[in-house]
Design a protein around this motif. Structure first.
Motif, short mmCIF file in Angstrom:
data_model
loop_
_atom_site.label_atom_id
_atom_site.label_comp_id
_atom_site.label_asym_id
_atom_site.label_seq_id
_atom_site.Cartn_x
_atom_site.Cartn_y
_atom_site.Cartn_z
N THR A 6 42.54 45.91 50.01
CA THR A 6 43.79 45.47 49.40
C THR A 6 43.75 43.98 49.10
O THR A 6 44.15 43.54 48.01
N ALA A 7 43.27 43.19 50.06
CA ALA A 7 43.18 41.74 49.85
C ALA A 7 42.23 41.42 48.71
O ALA A 7 42.51 40.53 47.89
N ASN A 8 41.10 42.12 48.63
CA ASN A 8 40.15 41.90 47.54
C ASN A 8 40.75 42.27 46.19
O ASN A 8 40.51 41.59 45.19
N ARG A 9 41.50 43.36 46.15
CA ARG A 9 42.13 43.77 44.88
C ARG A 9 43.20 42.75 44.48
O ARG A 9 43.31 42.42 43.30
N ARG A 10 43.95 42.25 45.44
CA ARG A 10 44.97 41.24 45.13
C ARG A 10 44.30 39.96 44.62
O ARG A 10 44.74 39.36 43.65
N GLN A 11 43.21 39.56 45.28
CA GLN A 11 42.48 38.36 44.84
C GLN A 11 41.93 38.56 43.42
O GLN A 11 41.95 37.64 42.61
N ALA A 12 41.44 39.76 43.12
CA ALA A 12 40.95 40.04 41.76
C ALA A 12 42.08 39.93 40.75
O ALA A 12 41.90 39.40 39.65
N GLY A 13 43.27 40.40 41.12
CA GLY A 13 44.43 40.26 40.23
C GLY A 13 44.79 38.81 39.99
O GLY A 13 45.08 38.40 38.85
N LEU A 14 44.77 38.01 41.05
CA LEU A 14 45.06 36.58 40.89
C LEU A 14 44.00 35.89 40.03
O LEU A 14 44.33 35.03 39.20
N THR A 15 42.74 36.27 40.21
CA THR A 15 41.67 35.71 39.40
C THR A 15 41.90 36.04 37.92
O THR A 15 41.78 35.17 37.05
N ALA A 16 42.24 37.29 37.64
CA ALA A 16 42.51 37.69 36.25
C ALA A 16 43.70 36.94 35.70
O ALA A 16 43.69 36.50 34.54
N LEU A 17 44.72 36.74 36.52
CA LEU A 17 45.91 35.99 36.09
C LEU A 17 45.54 34.56 35.71
O LEU A 17 45.80 34.11 34.60
N TYR A 18 44.92 33.84 36.64
CA TYR A 18 44.61 32.43 36.40
C TYR A 18 43.59 32.23 35.28
O TYR A 18 43.80 31.41 34.38
N LEU A 19 42.48 32.97 35.35
CA LEU A 19 41.45 32.76 34.34
C LEU A 19 41.88 33.29 32.97
O LEU A 19 41.46 32.76 31.95
N GLY A 20 42.74 34.30 32.95
CA GLY A 20 43.30 34.77 31.68
C GLY A 20 44.14 33.68 31.02
O GLY A 20 44.04 33.44 29.81
N ILE A 21 44.94 33.01 31.83
CA ILE A 21 45.76 31.90 31.29
C ILE A 21 44.86 30.78 30.78
O ILE A 21 45.06 30.27 29.67
N PHE A 22 43.85 30.41 31.56
CA PHE A 22 42.98 29.32 31.13
C PHE A 22 42.12 29.70 29.93
O PHE A 22 41.83 28.86 29.08
N ALA A 23 41.73 30.96 29.83
CA ALA A 23 41.00 31.41 28.63
C ALA A 23 41.89 31.25 27.40
O ALA A 23 41.44 30.78 26.35
N MET A 24 43.17 31.62 27.53
CA MET A 24 44.10 31.48 26.42
C MET A 24 44.22 30.01 26.01
O MET A 24 44.22 29.69 24.81
N VAL A 25 44.27 29.13 26.98
CA VAL A 25 44.35 27.69 26.68
C VAL A 25 43.10 27.23 25.95
O VAL A 25 43.18 26.52 24.93
N TRP A 26 41.92 27.63 26.43
CA TRP A 26 40.67 27.21 25.78
C TRP A 26 40.58 27.74 24.35
O TRP A 26 40.08 27.04 23.46
#
Length: 179
Positions: A6-26
């Motif tokens: 569960t913790a790993n899945r939550r961390q993966a979701g946070l990673t997708a959230l943050y890096l998705g936002i930064f990809a959009m910015v780039w």
């Protein structure tokens, strides 16, 4: 489902959230003509959708699994603050030297470098190759900007956007994969 999964899945979701936002910015960094402009907009939309799905995943798993590792909060904060300070000061120096077109190169390099200390802290060894790839994109942007008429920002914006989006999608798939 185990607390670790569960913790790993939550961390993966946070990673997708943050890096998705930064990809959009780039993807929004380079000024480009059509048809590349349309591809950058499409990349931004996919990055935004990836971020939203990552946010949904992490919020659904909020409070489930093992408790947050508060011991990692301070080093994480120090790494991120150092990243922002280095990028900000470096950008100010480049602008003062009238080399503002190379600010995206510097920022991409700093972002790439910050993944190296984050990899062990976040227990994600794949952040190291991502960091190395971002450093290579920064180098390619610098060389291209110096040696041709192609904007360094175009090379770095597209390259960093693609890399961060690919990593965000990979994290999202990992997070939604059944245990």
């Amino acid at each position: 489902m185990s607390d670790l999964v569960t913790a790993n899945r939550r961390q993966a979701g946070l990673t997708a959230l943050y890096l998705g936002i930064f990809a959009m910015v780039w993807f929004s960094v380079p000024a480009a003509e059509q048809p590349l402009r349309a591809l950058l907009v499409a990349g931004s939309i996919v990055a935004l959708l990836t971020a939203v799905l990552g946010g949904v995943l992490s919020s659904r798993l909020r409070g489930a699994g093992s408790p947050r590792d508060r011991a990692a909060d301070r080093p994480y904060l120090l790494i991120v603050v150092a990243e922002f300070v280095a990028a900000g000061l470096g950008a100010a120096v480049l602008v003062a030297a009238n080399w503002s077109e190379y600010v995206p190169v510097l920022v991409c390099l700093v972002v790439g470098l910050h993944f190296f200390p984050l990899a062990p802290l976040l227990r994600d060894p794949l952040l190291r190759p991502l960091g190395a790839a971002l450093c290579l994109v920064a180098a390619a942007g610098l060389v291209t900007g110096l040696a041709s008429g192609v904007s360094a920002g175009l090379v770095v914006g597209v390259g960093a956007g693609v890399l961060l989006l690919a990593y965000a999608v990979q994290a999202l798939v990992r997070g939604y994969r059944p245990a």
